[in-house]
Write a protein that holds these residues in place. Sequence first.
Motif, short mmCIF file in Angstrom:
data_model
loop_
_atom_site.label_atom_id
_atom_site.label_comp_id
_atom_site.label_asym_id
_atom_site.label_seq_id
_atom_site.Cartn_x
_atom_site.Cartn_y
_atom_site.Cartn_z
N ASN A 33 -51.68 57.83 -11.92
CA ASN A 33 -50.44 57.04 -12.23
C ASN A 33 -49.82 56.24 -11.29
O ASN A 33 -49.86 56.56 -10.16
CB ASN A 33 -49.36 58.15 -12.85
N GLN A 34 -49.55 54.88 -11.85
CA GLN A 34 -49.05 54.02 -10.65
C GLN A 34 -47.58 54.07 -10.79
O GLN A 34 -46.92 54.37 -11.73
CB GLN A 34 -49.68 52.56 -10.91
N LYS A 35 -46.71 53.35 -9.90
CA LYS A 35 -45.56 53.09 -9.55
C LYS A 35 -45.18 51.75 -10.70
O LYS A 35 -46.14 51.13 -10.90
CB LYS A 35 -45.07 52.67 -8.38
N PRO A 36 -43.88 51.82 -11.06
CA PRO A 36 -43.61 50.51 -11.81
C PRO A 36 -44.00 49.29 -11.01
O PRO A 36 -44.17 49.30 -9.89
CB PRO A 36 -42.19 50.91 -12.31
N ARG A 37 -43.99 47.92 -11.74
CA ARG A 37 -44.46 46.97 -11.12
C ARG A 37 -43.36 46.38 -10.06
O ARG A 37 -42.20 46.78 -10.53
CB ARG A 37 -44.75 45.83 -12.17
N PRO A 38 -43.69 45.48 -9.01
CA PRO A 38 -42.52 45.22 -8.34
C PRO A 38 -41.40 44.09 -9.10
O PRO A 38 -41.94 43.40 -10.00
CB PRO A 38 -43.38 44.46 -7.33
N PHE A 39 -40.35 44.37 -8.75
CA PHE A 39 -39.34 43.49 -9.34
C PHE A 39 -38.31 42.95 -8.26
O PHE A 39 -38.26 43.59 -7.21
CB PHE A 39 -38.56 44.17 -10.69
N ALA A 40 -37.62 41.70 -8.62
CA ALA A 40 -36.84 41.19 -7.82
C ALA A 40 -35.17 41.36 -8.14
O ALA A 40 -34.86 41.30 -9.42
CB ALA A 40 -37.00 39.79 -7.44
N LEU A 41 -34.29 41.69 -7.35
CA LEU A 41 -32.98 41.37 -7.95
C LEU A 41 -32.41 39.85 -7.89
O LEU A 41 -33.02 39.01 -6.96
CB LEU A 41 -32.11 41.90 -6.62
N LEU A 42 -31.85 39.34 -8.80
CA LEU A 42 -31.66 38.06 -9.27
C LEU A 42 -30.01 37.48 -8.83
O LEU A 42 -29.88 36.53 -8.36
CB LEU A 42 -31.76 37.73 -10.73
N ALA A 43 -29.19 38.55 -9.12
CA ALA A 43 -27.76 37.94 -8.95
C ALA A 43 -26.89 39.36 -8.77
O ALA A 43 -27.22 40.23 -9.41
CB ALA A 43 -27.05 37.20 -10.22
#
Length: 135
Positions: A33-43
């Motif tokens: 099982n993999q981690k959730p996909r990378p994501f960025a903080l926007l505001a």
Amino acid sequence: MRIYNYFFPLLIFWTLPLFACGGRFSIVNSPQNQKPRPFALLAPRDNEQIAEGIVSFIWENRGDPNPPDFKVRSYVVNFWSKKKGFGKTFTVFPKDTNKIVQLKLNNFRRIFNRRGKYYWKVTAYNVEGNYRTSE
């Protein structure tokens, strides 16, 4: 080996020889099982100054690479300050179709009642308990 409550990651196949009263079987592990996909903080952006009113903290909803639903189950939003041991935590449950997720704070001044520098991060959790923290 992990056993799950849904069908997809557990593969069972019969091995030879089969016996009259039953067969031998093997359990094959699914891919890890993999981690959730990378994501960025926007505001809000780094070093943004917030004076008053309603504040929205916004980040990407990039999903999860694991079947069966490919969804992030929850996001945990942490706020902290290096002064006076301040720390607050909120949990957000995203809608499946949204590409962004938002935490709106209407009572901004009651939560962040002192002037100063605050930090925030978001951690995404999938159904297996794997997690990834914002970049």
